[in-house]
Design an enzyme around this catalytic site. Structure first.
Site, short mmCIF file in Angstrom:
data_model
loop_
_atom_site.label_atom_id
_atom_site.label_comp_id
_atom_site.label_asym_id
_atom_site.label_seq_id
_atom_site.Cartn_x
_atom_site.Cartn_y
_atom_site.Cartn_z
CE LYS A 107 -4.04 2.13 1.59
NZ LYS A 107 -5.43 2.02 1.15
CG ASN A 166 -16.34 -7.00 -2.22
OD1 ASN A 166 -16.63 -8.16 -1.97
ND2 ASN A 166 -15.60 -6.26 -1.42
N1 LIG Z 1 -16.33 -9.86 0.35
C1 LIG Z 1 -16.26 -9.49 1.62
N2 LIG Z 1 -16.69 -10.31 2.60
C2 LIG Z 1 -16.65 -9.94 3.89
N3 LIG Z 1 -16.19 -8.74 4.32
C3 LIG Z 1 -15.75 -7.87 3.39
C4 LIG Z 1 -15.76 -8.20 2.00
N4 LIG Z 1 -15.26 -7.13 1.33
C5 LIG Z 1 -14.96 -6.20 2.24
N5 LIG Z 1 -15.25 -6.63 3.47
C6 LIG Z 1 -15.11 -5.86 4.73
O1 LIG Z 1 -15.62 -4.55 4.46
C7 LIG Z 1 -14.83 -3.56 5.09
C8 LIG Z 1 -14.28 -2.58 4.06
O2 LIG Z 1 -13.38 -3.28 3.22
P1 LIG Z 1 -11.89 -2.76 2.95
O3 LIG Z 1 -11.25 -2.26 4.19
O4 LIG Z 1 -11.19 -3.83 2.21
O5 LIG Z 1 -12.21 -1.52 1.99
P2 LIG Z 1 -11.17 -0.54 1.27
O6 LIG Z 1 -11.71 -0.24 -0.07
O7 LIG Z 1 -9.82 -1.13 1.35
O8 LIG Z 1 -11.25 0.75 2.21
P3 LIG Z 1 -10.23 1.99 2.27
O9 LIG Z 1 -10.70 2.94 1.21
O10 LIG Z 1 -10.41 2.50 3.66
O11 LIG Z 1 -8.84 1.47 2.01
C9 LIG Z 1 -13.75 -4.30 5.87
O12 LIG Z 1 -14.20 -4.52 7.19
C10 LIG Z 1 -13.66 -5.64 5.13
O13 LIG Z 1 -13.18 -6.69 5.93
MG LIG Z 2 -8.11 -0.34 2.18
#
Ligand SMILES: Nc1ncnc2c1ncn2[C@@H]1O[C@H](COP(=O)(O)OP(=O)(O)OP(=O)(O)O)[C@@H](O)[C@H]1O
Ligand SMILES: [Mg+2]
Length: 224
Positions: free
Chosen positions: A37, A171
């Site tokens: 990251k 997703n």
């Molecule tokens: N397919 C999935 N099944 C279960 N939980 C999920 C799934 N996709 C995402 N999550 C959960 O949703 C939340 C948000 O996901 P994530 O942190 O990966 O988003 P992000 O796009 O990386 O956010 P950011 O912009 O803050 O980096 C987290 O708690 C993650 O564990």
């Molecule tokens: Mg993230």
């Protein structure tokens, strides 16, 4: 450098989750992955996303490697700069740093920050870093009502910048048990707009053990 750049329609739609799942899937197949990251904000005190990625690829030091952008404020980097905080600086230098860190790996799996046009400074967005890294671009979107416009917007922005999209991931992020009728038709509608881009539906996964399976289709598409 081979691998994937995981960007999204916005924040909180599953970039880290998907990048972690993809990393675990590659590691399980004996591949060496550098899951990175490069830009993380809201680091207080740990870069939580970077740590998840680094642990998934078995190299925790990647999360705190020098030369990556880290800032405490949970804001876009340009907003942080305007408050007098850390600047992202040269994107070429940042891209070079990512390449160095992934030097020994078979694949780099790189998570963006927020959505496709997060401002890094007055002139650049995360799409510029994505273009410089020249990995396979994956756009993650929340499979819920509203995703059609978000996805069309994100892909139009990327196309204007000549960034081709290797896959769109719809997703299932939402925890709410409430029915969302759009979830059954979003992929089909998007396929009409993007007939040449694979659209991958990823289920909500309760047990972390199932993450690898959930990333299997995407891994096949990316050939990693
Ligand atoms: N397919 C999935 N099944 C279960 N939980 C999920 C799934 N996709 C995402 N999550 C959960 O949703 C939340 C948000 O996901 P994530 O942190 O990966 O988003 P992000 O796009 O990386 O956010 P950011 O912009 O803050 O980096 C987290 O708690 C993650 O564990
Ligand atoms: Mg993230």
């Amino acid at each position: 450098m081979k691998g994937a750049f995981i960007t999204a329609t916005g924040t909180g739609v599953g970039k880290t989750w998907l990048a972690t799942a993809l990393t675990l899937a590659c590691v399980q197949r004996g591949k060496r992955v550098a899951a990175i990251k490069p830009i993380e904000t809201g680091v207080d005190p740990d870069p939580i996303d970077a740590l998840k990625l680094a642990r998934a690829c078995g190299n925790e030091s990647l999360a705190s490697a020098p030369g990556l952008y880290r800032a405490k404020e949970p804001l876009a980097p340009y907003a942080i700069e305007k408050r007098g905080g850390a600047r992202v600086g040269s994107l070429r230098a940042l891209a070079k740093r990512v390449r160095e860190l992934a030097h020994d790996a078979d694949y780099a799996i790189v998570e963006g920050v927020g959505g496709v046009l997060v401002p890094l400074d007055r002139e650049h967005t995360i799409a510029d870093l994505c273009a410089l890294l020249d990995l396979q671009t994956v756009v993650v979107a929340r499979n819920s009502l509203g995703v059609l416009s978000y996805t069309l917007t994100a892909l139009e922005a990327l196309r204007r910048r000549k960034i081709s999209v290797r896959a769109i991931v719809l997703n299932h992020v939402d925890r709410s048990p409430k029915e969302d009728l759009s979830r059954t038709s979003n992929a089909d509608v998007l396929a009409d707009y993007f007939p040449r881009i694979p659209i991958v539906r990823v289920p909500r996964v309760q047990d972390p053990k199932d993450m690898v399976d959930a990333a299997g289709t995407l891994r096949n598409i990316l050939k990693i």
